[in-house]
Motif scaffolding. Structure first.
Motif, mmCIF file in Angstrom:
data_model
loop_
_atom_site.group_PDB
_atom_site.id
_atom_site.type_symbol
_atom_site.label_atom_id
_atom_site.label_comp_id
_atom_site.label_asym_id
_atom_site.label_seq_id
_atom_site.Cartn_x
_atom_site.Cartn_y
_atom_site.Cartn_z
ATOM 1 N N GLY A 15 32.568 40.748 38.102
ATOM 2 C CA GLY A 15 33.568 41.570 37.219
ATOM 3 C C GLY A 15 35.020 41.494 37.766
ATOM 4 N N ALA A 16 35.255 41.082 39.020
ATOM 5 C CA ALA A 16 36.625 40.978 39.574
ATOM 6 C C ALA A 16 37.577 40.196 38.535
ATOM 7 N N VAL A 17 38.838 40.492 38.491
ATOM 8 C CA VAL A 17 39.758 39.929 37.528
ATOM 9 C C VAL A 17 40.980 39.198 38.269
ATOM 10 N N CYS A 18 41.342 37.977 38.328
ATOM 11 C CA CYS A 18 42.436 37.490 39.254
ATOM 12 C C CYS A 18 43.632 37.992 38.894
ATOM 13 N N CYS A 21 45.917 34.756 37.353
ATOM 14 C CA CYS A 21 45.525 33.873 36.110
ATOM 15 C C CYS A 21 44.819 34.770 34.904
ATOM 16 N N LYS A 22 44.567 35.986 35.599
ATOM 17 C CA LYS A 22 43.751 37.112 34.655
ATOM 18 C C LYS A 22 42.231 36.584 34.376
ATOM 19 N N LYS A 23 41.921 35.382 35.035
ATOM 20 C CA LYS A 23 40.370 35.102 34.680
ATOM 21 C C LYS A 23 39.302 36.056 35.333
ATOM 22 N N MET A 24 38.097 36.148 34.711
ATOM 23 C CA MET A 24 37.257 37.150 35.081
ATOM 24 C C MET A 24 36.151 36.156 35.855
ATOM 25 N N ASP A 25 35.536 36.983 37.070
ATOM 26 C CA ASP A 25 34.433 36.323 37.641
ATOM 27 C C ASP A 25 34.855 34.991 38.270
ATOM 28 N N THR A 26 36.061 34.942 38.842
ATOM 29 C CA THR A 26 36.409 33.578 39.584
ATOM 30 C C THR A 26 36.764 33.905 40.988
ATOM 31 N N CYS A 40 40.909 32.791 44.289
ATOM 32 C CA CYS A 40 40.493 32.553 42.922
ATOM 33 C C CYS A 40 39.981 31.209 42.948
#
Length: 71
Positions: A15-18, A21-26, A40
């Motif tokens: 559930g974490a968002v970078c 880059c705003k991508k989730m689960d990375t 990330c």
């Protein structure tokens, strides 16, 4: 000291968002030389846990319910 003794298993943070880059689960969490690091896998953005004295000063007035520290 060998890299194997200072590097531990990397774990993804669900559930974490970078913040970059705003991508989730990375986001990956790992311990390197007794320092928690988060990176990330999509863009390479990384963060390091601040020193305890810095963390204590910046969080002095926050109300924390609990801190999750995976073993």
């Amino acid at each position: 000291m060998s890299e194997k003794s200072t590097l531990k298993k990397k774990r993804f943070i669900a559930g974490a968002v970078c913040p970059e880059c705003k991508k989730m689960d990375t986001m990956q969490l790992y311990l390197e030389n007794n320092v928690e690091k988060v990176t990330c896998v999509a863009c390479g953005h990384s963060m390091v846990q601040p020193d305890d004295t810095v963390s204590a000063a910046t969080r002095q007035f926050e109300q924390v319910i609990g801190v999750f520290k995976p073993e």
